[in-house]
Structure formats: structure tokens, C-alpha cells
Design a protein around this motif. Structure first.
Motif, short mmCIF file in Angstrom:
data_model
loop_
_atom_site.label_atom_id
_atom_site.label_comp_id
_atom_site.label_asym_id
_atom_site.label_seq_id
_atom_site.Cartn_x
_atom_site.Cartn_y
_atom_site.Cartn_z
N SER A 1 -9.04 -19.10 -26.74
CA SER A 1 -9.21 -17.65 -26.79
C SER A 1 -8.78 -16.99 -25.49
CB SER A 1 -10.68 -17.33 -27.07
OG SER A 1 -10.95 -15.97 -26.85
N SER A 2 -7.79 -16.12 -25.57
CA SER A 2 -7.46 -15.24 -24.45
C SER A 2 -8.43 -14.06 -24.47
CB SER A 2 -6.02 -14.74 -24.60
OG SER A 2 -5.12 -15.81 -24.74
N GLY A 3 -8.17 -13.08 -23.61
CA GLY A 3 -8.92 -11.82 -23.70
C GLY A 3 -9.86 -11.52 -22.57
N ALA A 4 -10.06 -12.46 -21.63
CA ALA A 4 -11.04 -12.22 -20.57
C ALA A 4 -10.64 -11.01 -19.72
CB ALA A 4 -11.18 -13.46 -19.69
N VAL A 5 -9.37 -10.92 -19.35
CA VAL A 5 -8.93 -9.79 -18.50
C VAL A 5 -9.05 -8.49 -19.28
CG1 VAL A 5 -6.99 -8.79 -17.24
CG2 VAL A 5 -7.40 -11.25 -17.12
N GLY A 6 -8.65 -8.51 -20.56
CA GLY A 6 -8.74 -7.30 -21.38
C GLY A 6 -10.16 -6.80 -21.50
N VAL A 7 -11.10 -7.71 -21.75
CA VAL A 7 -12.51 -7.33 -21.86
C VAL A 7 -13.03 -6.86 -20.50
CG1 VAL A 7 -14.84 -8.19 -22.36
CG2 VAL A 7 -12.93 -8.87 -23.81
N GLY A 8 -12.56 -7.49 -19.41
CA GLY A 8 -12.96 -7.06 -18.07
C GLY A 8 -12.49 -5.65 -17.76
N LEU A 9 -11.30 -5.30 -18.22
CA LEU A 9 -10.79 -3.94 -18.02
C LEU A 9 -11.72 -2.93 -18.68
CD1 LEU A 9 -6.97 -4.53 -18.69
CD2 LEU A 9 -7.96 -3.79 -16.53
N ARG A 10 -12.16 -3.24 -19.91
CA ARG A 10 -13.06 -2.35 -20.64
C ARG A 10 -14.40 -2.24 -19.91
NH1 ARG A 10 -14.12 1.97 -23.72
NH2 ARG A 10 -16.03 1.69 -24.93
N ARG A 11 -14.92 -3.37 -19.46
CA ARG A 11 -16.23 -3.38 -18.80
C ARG A 11 -16.21 -2.53 -17.54
NH1 ARG A 11 -20.34 -2.60 -17.18
NH2 ARG A 11 -22.16 -3.94 -16.78
N MET A 12 -15.10 -2.56 -16.80
CA MET A 12 -15.00 -1.85 -15.53
C MET A 12 -14.32 -0.49 -15.67
SD MET A 12 -16.58 -3.99 -13.72
CE MET A 12 -16.42 -3.12 -12.17
N ASP A 13 -14.03 -0.08 -16.91
CA ASP A 13 -13.37 1.21 -17.18
C ASP A 13 -12.08 1.39 -16.40
OD1 ASP A 13 -15.19 2.20 -19.08
OD2 ASP A 13 -16.59 2.73 -17.49
N ILE A 14 -11.26 0.33 -16.41
CA ILE A 14 -9.93 0.39 -15.77
C ILE A 14 -8.89 0.45 -16.88
CG2 ILE A 14 -8.29 -0.86 -14.32
CD1 ILE A 14 -10.73 -2.08 -12.87
N GLU A 15 -7.93 1.35 -16.77
CA GLU A 15 -7.01 1.61 -17.89
C GLU A 15 -5.89 0.59 -18.00
OE1 GLU A 15 -5.55 5.55 -18.14
OE2 GLU A 15 -7.54 6.48 -18.23
N GLU A 16 -5.31 0.15 -16.87
CA GLU A 16 -4.14 -0.72 -16.92
C GLU A 16 -4.41 -2.04 -16.21
OE1 GLU A 16 -0.68 1.16 -15.40
OE2 GLU A 16 -0.55 2.63 -17.02
N ARG A 17 -3.78 -3.08 -16.72
CA ARG A 17 -3.88 -4.40 -16.07
C ARG A 17 -3.28 -4.30 -14.67
NH1 ARG A 17 -3.53 -10.00 -18.25
NH2 ARG A 17 -2.75 -11.34 -16.60
N PRO A 18 -4.04 -4.61 -13.62
CA PRO A 18 -3.49 -4.49 -12.26
C PRO A 18 -2.44 -5.56 -11.98
CG PRO A 18 -5.68 -5.47 -12.21
CD PRO A 18 -5.41 -5.09 -13.64
N LYS A 19 -1.69 -5.35 -10.91
CA LYS A 19 -0.65 -6.32 -10.54
C LYS A 19 -1.12 -7.25 -9.42
CE LYS A 19 3.31 -3.59 -12.04
NZ LYS A 19 2.54 -2.73 -12.93
N HIS A 20 -2.18 -6.86 -8.72
CA HIS A 20 -2.68 -7.64 -7.59
C HIS A 20 -3.51 -8.81 -8.12
CE1 HIS A 20 -3.52 -8.34 -3.45
NE2 HIS A 20 -4.79 -7.98 -3.48
N LEU A 21 -3.09 -10.08 -7.79
CA LEU A 21 -3.71 -11.27 -8.37
C LEU A 21 -5.22 -11.36 -8.15
CD1 LEU A 21 -3.43 -13.95 -9.91
CD2 LEU A 21 -2.90 -15.05 -7.72
N PRO A 22 -5.75 -11.16 -6.93
CA PRO A 22 -7.21 -11.25 -6.77
C PRO A 22 -7.97 -10.27 -7.67
CG PRO A 22 -6.14 -11.30 -4.63
CD PRO A 22 -5.07 -10.97 -5.63
N ARG A 23 -7.38 -9.10 -7.91
CA ARG A 23 -8.05 -8.12 -8.77
C ARG A 23 -8.04 -8.59 -10.23
NH1 ARG A 23 -10.08 -3.34 -7.63
NH2 ARG A 23 -10.15 -1.64 -9.15
N ILE A 24 -6.92 -9.18 -10.66
CA ILE A 24 -6.85 -9.73 -12.02
C ILE A 24 -7.90 -10.83 -12.18
CG2 ILE A 24 -5.42 -11.06 -13.64
CD1 ILE A 24 -2.97 -9.63 -12.48
N GLN A 25 -8.01 -11.70 -11.15
CA GLN A 25 -8.97 -12.80 -11.23
C GLN A 25 -10.40 -12.30 -11.24
OE1 GLN A 25 -7.38 -15.05 -7.88
NE2 GLN A 25 -6.54 -16.57 -9.28
N ALA A 26 -10.66 -11.23 -10.49
CA ALA A 26 -12.01 -10.65 -10.49
C ALA A 26 -12.33 -10.07 -11.87
CB ALA A 26 -12.11 -9.56 -9.42
#
Length: 416
Positions: free
Chosen positions: A51-76
Motif C-alpha cells: 500500500s502506497s499513500g503515506a505521503v498523500g495522507v500526511g499532506l491531508r493531515r497537515m493541510d498541505i496542498e502540494e507534495r514538497p520537493k525537499h526530501l526531509p519534508r517528504i519523509q516527515a
């Protein structure tokens, strides 16, 4: 005649389970996936979800609109989203009284042979306990060096690891087509693929803005899966019930084939399943250790070997230093390297260029080496009896033992 229990891996992309615009979980599809997994489980099958989707669900949880490009932020965001995603899966499966387990992997987790076997044993125990493993790449820790790249590849490696019968790659189309059906009305579905290398299909479909995989990554995953003896199937992610119908159909067809050998009558054919593309597995699948050598390890460099050494390897001999023509990359003992066959090195070449005599160098396999790159540079082209005098020690007469060498499947080479 009872159907035999199967092991089935179902890979779900981010776009299958998270809305691309709102980043909200698509509960209708998630529920259908859970119901499908439960039906398969009730039929006696082992089921794994990738199952993928962790980053997508994290975006929703943190109310962020777009997938960031900075790797540490994606990992967070992956760390935040993974909790929510597993909570969601656990809650849905609990309604059907089915326990789930989380397995997070990177290449480092399976690069060590003992850890790879431990992972296999963990899966086996979970199956025995009636648990549904949910696998994802460990995006919180993974960097490019240890990433699988996409969950299609991860699902194929997982399917090989658990010796799956079927790998389902869920996507936004029913199956592969000879051309893009959205633009070409003459596009025809490709329902069965027996030889992936000769496949002529439209694979232009790219991944979603949240996901990383397109149709081409599914072809790569199908190559990996079929090479390990896994029947690989592409079908529509918005209709998860297709998985159960396709499995039932294929089992019924198998039973009819077995029955027709014992009976001369013409049996009734089962109802055709929903549209899908089925990749037929190799008749000579790569064995578990060879698959691990080829696909579980990230190569750290390249050894260029001559045709004599390649022929000796095919006859089960180890790789001697005399057969090594060149070295590329920096690696240590017991690290994986590519094996590439070349004619010879030009004596006056300044940067190790090879004379191909009309033949391109060809990668033929992978090896775990007994010496590091700096050591192999000193002993290449020499007899094994000279290793002691050249290095001051001789850990082995071989650069790589035959048991630590695996050939890619398109080579006419022995399996081990």
C-alpha cells in the motif's frame, strides 16, 4: 475438487486510495479492497497488501496542498501519514475481525541475506496466524541509495519473497492496450502476455501527481514477478472486486484443465472474468537466492569480464582474477557488482575504454565479491597463485564464488 490455497499480493498505488486533489482517503475503494481481501482470506488464501499513500495522507493531515520537493519534508510527511494510513487499514479490517500487520522495507533491510530470510520467515508466521501483512517502503528513512524506486518494484520483490502465486498491480485502466484507448478508438486490449520482451503496447501512462509509478513501472514489475514464477496481473483499481473474480476464474480453468486429462467429456466453461492483462510466469523461474542476488541488492560497481570467464561461470566455475578485464566503481568485500562481458581492453586506452569489435558490452548478471575494488584492480588479469604476492594476503583464489553469482534470465545460463 477443492481449490488449493494461494498466496496473493495486491499492490495499490497512491492514486488508488487517496484523492489526488483533496488528499482524502477514498473510503469507498478502501472498503472494497478490504472486502476483497477478506473474501480471498475466507477462501483459504494468504493475502498481502502493498500500500502506497503515506505521503498523500500526511499532506491531508497537515493541510498541505502540494507534495514538497525537499526530501526531509517528504519523509516527515510520510512519518505522519503512515500512522494514519495504518490506523485506517486496521479500523476497516477490524470490522471483519481480520488482524493486520505493518511491514516497512528499504533495500537495506533485505540486502543482508540473513535479514532477507528473516523477512520471509516473518511473512510465513503472519500467514500461519491468519494475519494480513500490509507492506510499504519505509519512506521515513529511505534515501535514493536504498529506495526501491516505486511500490510496483517493491510489490514484485515482495511477491518473490513470499513465493506468491499471483501479483495484482492495480491501476487506472482495465488492462494494457496496443495503443492509448483514450486517443485511439482502434486500440485493442492485450489480455495475455507470454513474452514481455516482445510486448508492443501503449505504456505512456504516467504516475499521478501524488504517486511515483506509471505503466512502464508496472511492466518492469511484471518482468521481475514473472522471472520469479509469479503470475502478474494488471487490472482496474476502482474495481477491487475484480481480483476475487479473476482468481476464481483462473482456479476454475486450472481445475478444468486437470479434469479434462481424466475425462473425455466437454465441461462447461466458467464465466469470463473482468478485463485484465495477465503475464504468464517463466517456465524456468529464478530460485530464491538468485532472485535476491539480482534484485535484493543494489550493485555498487561493475566488473568487466572476458568471454572465457563467462563460459567458465556457465559451467559452474567461480570467477578467477585472470578473467577480470576492468573495474568500475568503489566497493568493498561482499558487496554486489554488475558483471559485464566485453571483448578486451585496448592497451592504449587512457580511461579503460573497451574494444567491442561490433559487439556492445552486455550485463549478464550480478556477483557478491570476495575482494574490494582497489584489490581487484591490483589482481585483475593475474593468476590466483599471484594474489598472495600482489596483496600480501589471499582470502580466496576467486574474485567471486559461483554460489554468489546469479545470471539475468535472458541469458542462456544454468539456474542454481
Amino acid at each position: 475438487m477443492a481449490s488449493k490455497p494461494l498466496t496473493i499480493v495486491i499492490k495499490l498505488g497512491t492514486s488508488s486510495i487517496v484523492d489526488e486533489n483533496t488528499h482524502e482517503p477514498i473510503l469507498s475503494i478502501l472498503t472494497l479492497i478490504v472486502e476483497t481481501a477478506a473474501k480471498l482470506h475466507r477462501d483459504g488464501h494468504n493475502v498481502v497488501l502493498v500500500s502506497s499513500g503515506a505521503v498523500g495522507v500526511g499532506l491531508r493531515r497537515m493541510d498541505i496542498e502540494e507534495r514538497p520537493k525537499h526530501l526531509p519534508r517528504i519523509q516527515a510527511l510520510a512519518a505522519v501519514g503512515q500512522c494514519r494510513l495504518m490506523s485506517l487499514w486496521d479500523g476497516l479490517f477490524s470490522h471483519l475481525r481480520l488482524p493486520v500487520a505493518q511491514i516497512l522495507l528499504t533495500r537495506n533491510d533485505i540486502a543482508d541475506r540473513t535479514q532477507y530470510l528473516n523477512a520471509q520467515n516473518t511473512f510465513a508466521q503472519l500467514f500461519d496466524m491468519g494475519v494480513i501483512p500490509i507492506v510499504n517502503e519505509n519512506d521515513t528513512l529511505a534515501v535514493s541509495e536504498i529506495k526501491f524506486g516505486d511500490n510496483d518494484t517493491l510489490s514484485a520483490i515482495t511477491a518473490a519473497m513470499v513465493k506468491a502465486d499471483y501479483l495484482f498491480l492495480m491501476t487506472d485502466v482495465d488492462c494494457l492496450y496496443t495503443a492509448n484507448p483514450r486517443h485511439n478508438p482502434d486500440a485493442k486490449p492485450i489480455e495475455v502476455v507470454t513474452d514481455i520482451s516482445s510486448l508492443e503496447a501503449d505504456v505512456s501512462s504516467a504516475g499521478s501527481s501524488l504517486g511515483t509509478g506509471g505503466m512502464s513501472t508496472k511492466i518492469v514489475a511484471a518482468k521481475l514477478g514473472t522471472s520469479a514464477g509469479v503470475t502478474t496481473i494488471i487490472t482496474k483499481s476502482s474495481k477491487p472486486g475484480n481480483v476475487h473474480e479473476i482468481v476464481r476464474y483462473l482456479q476454475q480453468m486450472e481445475q478444468l484443465d486437470l479434469g479434462s486429462e481424466e475425462s473425455s467429456g466437454s465441461p462447461d466453461l466458467p464465466t469470463p472474468p473482468p478485463l485484465h492483462t495477465r503475464f504468464i510466469p517463466s517456465e524456468t523461474p529464478i530460485q530464491s537466492r538468485s532472485f535476491w542476488l539480482l534484485h535484493g541488492l543494489k550493485p555498487r560497481g561493475t566488473l568487466y569480464i572476458d568471454h572465457g570467464a563467462y563460459s567458465a561461470l556457465q559451467k559452474k566455475a567461480g570467477l578467477l582474477p585472470a578473467g577480470v578485464l576492468g573495474v568500475d566503481g568503489h566497493f568493498g568485500q561482499q558487496e554486489a557488482v554488475r558483471l559485464v562481458v566485453v571483448e578486451k581492453i585496448s592497451p592504449d586506452a587512457l580511461n579503460g575504454e573497451f574494444l567491442h569489435h561490433g559487439q556492445e558490452p552486455k550485463e549478464v548478471g550480478r556477483a557478491l565479491v570476495n575482494y574490494g575494488s582497489s584489490e581487484i584492480i591490483r589482481i585483475k588479469g593475474q593468476r590466483s597463485t599471484h594474489i598472495q604476492s600482489l596483496l600480501g594476503y589471499a582470502d580466496s583464489e576467486y574474485v567471486a564464488l559461483r554460489e554468489n553469482i546469479s545470471f539475468t534470465q535472458n541469458n542462456d545460463s544454468p539456474r542454481h
